[in-house]
Write a protein that holds these residues in place. Structure first.
Motif, short mmCIF file in Angstrom:
data_model
loop_
_atom_site.label_atom_id
_atom_site.label_comp_id
_atom_site.label_asym_id
_atom_site.label_seq_id
_atom_site.Cartn_x
_atom_site.Cartn_y
_atom_site.Cartn_z
N THR A 102 -5.76 8.81 -20.86
CA THR A 102 -5.03 9.19 -19.64
C THR A 102 -5.53 8.43 -18.43
O THR A 102 -4.75 7.97 -17.59
CB THR A 102 -5.17 10.70 -19.39
N LEU A 103 -6.85 8.27 -18.33
CA LEU A 103 -7.46 7.61 -17.16
C LEU A 103 -8.54 6.65 -17.66
O LEU A 103 -9.73 6.99 -17.69
CB LEU A 103 -8.05 8.66 -16.22
N PRO A 104 -8.15 5.43 -18.04
CA PRO A 104 -9.13 4.48 -18.60
C PRO A 104 -10.21 4.07 -17.60
O PRO A 104 -11.34 3.76 -17.99
CB PRO A 104 -8.27 3.28 -19.00
N ASN A 105 -9.85 4.03 -16.32
CA ASN A 105 -10.80 3.58 -15.30
C ASN A 105 -10.85 4.60 -14.16
O ASN A 105 -10.03 4.55 -13.24
CB ASN A 105 -10.39 2.20 -14.77
N PRO A 106 -11.80 5.53 -14.18
CA PRO A 106 -11.87 6.56 -13.13
C PRO A 106 -12.02 5.99 -11.72
O PRO A 106 -11.66 6.65 -10.75
CB PRO A 106 -13.11 7.37 -13.53
N ALA A 107 -12.53 4.77 -11.60
CA ALA A 107 -12.73 4.18 -10.28
C ALA A 107 -11.42 3.89 -9.56
O ALA A 107 -11.41 3.64 -8.34
CB ALA A 107 -13.56 2.90 -10.39
N THR A 108 -10.29 3.93 -10.28
CA THR A 108 -9.00 3.68 -9.63
C THR A 108 -8.52 4.87 -8.80
O THR A 108 -7.60 4.75 -8.00
CB THR A 108 -7.92 3.35 -10.67
N LEU A 141 -2.21 9.75 -11.21
CA LEU A 141 -1.52 10.14 -12.44
C LEU A 141 -0.02 9.90 -12.32
O LEU A 141 0.63 9.45 -13.29
CB LEU A 141 -1.80 11.60 -12.75
N GLU A 142 0.54 10.16 -11.15
CA GLU A 142 1.97 9.94 -10.95
C GLU A 142 2.32 8.47 -11.09
O GLU A 142 3.36 8.11 -11.65
CB GLU A 142 2.40 10.47 -9.58
N SER A 143 1.44 7.59 -10.60
CA SER A 143 1.70 6.15 -10.71
C SER A 143 1.68 5.68 -12.16
O SER A 143 2.26 4.65 -12.49
CB SER A 143 0.66 5.36 -9.91
N ARG A 144 1.05 6.47 -13.02
CA ARG A 144 0.99 6.14 -14.45
C ARG A 144 2.01 6.93 -15.26
O ARG A 144 2.00 6.87 -16.50
CB ARG A 144 -0.42 6.41 -14.98
N GLY A 145 2.87 7.70 -14.57
CA GLY A 145 3.86 8.51 -15.26
C GLY A 145 3.26 9.70 -15.98
O GLY A 145 3.83 10.19 -16.96
N LEU A 146 2.12 10.20 -15.48
CA LEU A 146 1.39 11.27 -16.16
C LEU A 146 1.12 12.44 -15.22
O LEU A 146 0.13 13.16 -15.38
CB LEU A 146 0.07 10.73 -16.73
N ARG A 147 2.00 12.64 -14.26
CA ARG A 147 1.82 13.76 -13.32
C ARG A 147 2.07 15.09 -14.05
O ARG A 147 3.11 15.26 -14.69
CB ARG A 147 2.78 13.60 -12.15
N ILE A 205 -6.12 24.09 -16.24
CA ILE A 205 -5.68 23.20 -17.32
C ILE A 205 -4.22 22.87 -17.04
O ILE A 205 -3.38 23.76 -16.92
CB ILE A 205 -5.83 23.87 -18.70
N SER A 206 -3.95 21.56 -16.88
CA SER A 206 -2.61 21.11 -16.48
C SER A 206 -1.93 20.39 -17.64
O SER A 206 -2.58 19.74 -18.47
CB SER A 206 -2.70 20.17 -15.28
N TYR A 207 -0.59 20.49 -17.66
CA TYR A 207 0.19 20.01 -18.80
C TYR A 207 1.28 19.03 -18.36
O TYR A 207 1.87 19.17 -17.28
CB TYR A 207 0.85 21.18 -19.52
N LEU A 208 1.59 18.09 -19.24
CA LEU A 208 2.73 17.20 -19.08
C LEU A 208 4.00 17.91 -19.54
O LEU A 208 3.93 18.96 -20.19
CB LEU A 208 2.52 15.93 -19.90
N PRO A 209 5.18 17.34 -19.24
CA PRO A 209 6.42 17.96 -19.72
C PRO A 209 6.44 18.15 -21.23
O PRO A 209 7.07 19.07 -21.74
CB PRO A 209 7.50 16.98 -19.26
N SER A 210 5.75 17.27 -21.96
CA SER A 210 5.71 17.36 -23.42
C SER A 210 4.85 18.52 -23.92
O SER A 210 4.88 18.86 -25.10
CB SER A 210 5.15 16.06 -24.00
#
Length: 255
Positions: free
Chosen positions: A162-168, A177-183, A218-223
């Motif tokens: 989900t987040l390969p580079n936390p420094a971003t 997360l929204e920029s990665r389509g994972l909001r 604990i947060s969830y995606l639409p899936s």
């Protein structure tokens, strides 16, 4: 200041223990505005001389006010009236980030990073995030402040995929997360009371042991996939959480 702390302000009988009389005197002065946030109190020795009380009595009365958060003690500097913190009300029906919530209120947001990186997951992170064997976890730990006042410690965990580079992540995790389509679109939160330990209290600028709010999300995606596991500590003197309740549909009510 000298006119506030006089021997005449204290009675040997009829008004309770002397340390409580000192406690009430200072608390009333703070409430009435005679003592303002940031004002420095006389030293323990000076207070004893001004009031005619023993240093033990002064120390006990001041300690009660430090414990309640009305006074703060800074090592090497002295004792000060604590800054006033505006109580914020947070609706539990909205899934928003700290940044979004403060922006809606027209307040500034600051983050002080404590740590962010990839780590081997703890057992509770494996369970919460549904991690695969050997998968790393991205951890983000920071103090969240608004208008210069620290309000919360946020400790978030996400899978490495989900987040390969936390420094971003800059100000807002949800923006990244929204920029990665994972909001996330929904979340389950659990809120409990907690007394802040020494290290967390220092980060939030409050005395150790004061009341705080522990929030696990604990947060969830639409899936339905879990995307975020966050454990936060909020200052108890700064936050109220509110939820709207509605009458259940008639068919679901108990007879």
């Amino acid at each position: 200041m000298a006119e506030l702390f006089t021997p005449e302000a204290f009675e040997e009988t009829g008004s309770g223990p002397l340390y409580l009389q000192l406690h009430r005197l200072i608390a009333d002065a703070i409430a009435s505005g005679r003592l303002q946030p940031g004002d420095s109190l006389p030293s323990e020795r000076e207070l004893a001389a001004m009031t005619g009380l023993s240093r033990v009595t002064v120390r006990k009365g001041v300690a009660e006010l430090v414990a309640s958060g009305q006074l703060v003690q800074k090592r090497g500097s002295g004792t000060f009236v604590a800054p006033r913190v505006e109580k914020l009300e947070q609706a539990l029906s909205l899934l928003t980030s700290f940044t979004e919530d403060m922006a809606r209120r027209g307040r500034s947001v600051e983050s002080r990073w404590i740590a962010r990186g990839l780590h081997a997951p703890a057992p509770e992170e494996v369970m919460a995030l549904g991690l695969s064997i050997g998968e790393m976890v991205a951890r983000l730990e920071r103090v969240r402040s608004s208008d210069g006042v620290p309000l919360a410690i946020e400790r978030a965990a996400l899978s490495q995929t989900t987040l390969p580079n936390p420094a971003t992540v800059n100000d807002s995790l949800y923006a990244e997360l929204e920029s990665r389509g994972l909001r996330p679109v929904r979340a389950v939160q659990r809120i409990s009371a907690a007394n802040l330990n020494e290290s967390d209290a220092e980060l939030l600028g409050v005395p150790p042991g004061v009341a705080g709010l522990k929030i696990e999300r604990i947060s969830y995606l639409p899936s339905g996939k879990v995307v975020e596991f966050t454990r936060s500590l909020y200052r108890g003197d700064a936050y109220d959480f509110a939820v709207e309740l509605k009458l259940a549909p008639e068919g679901e009510r108990n007879p």
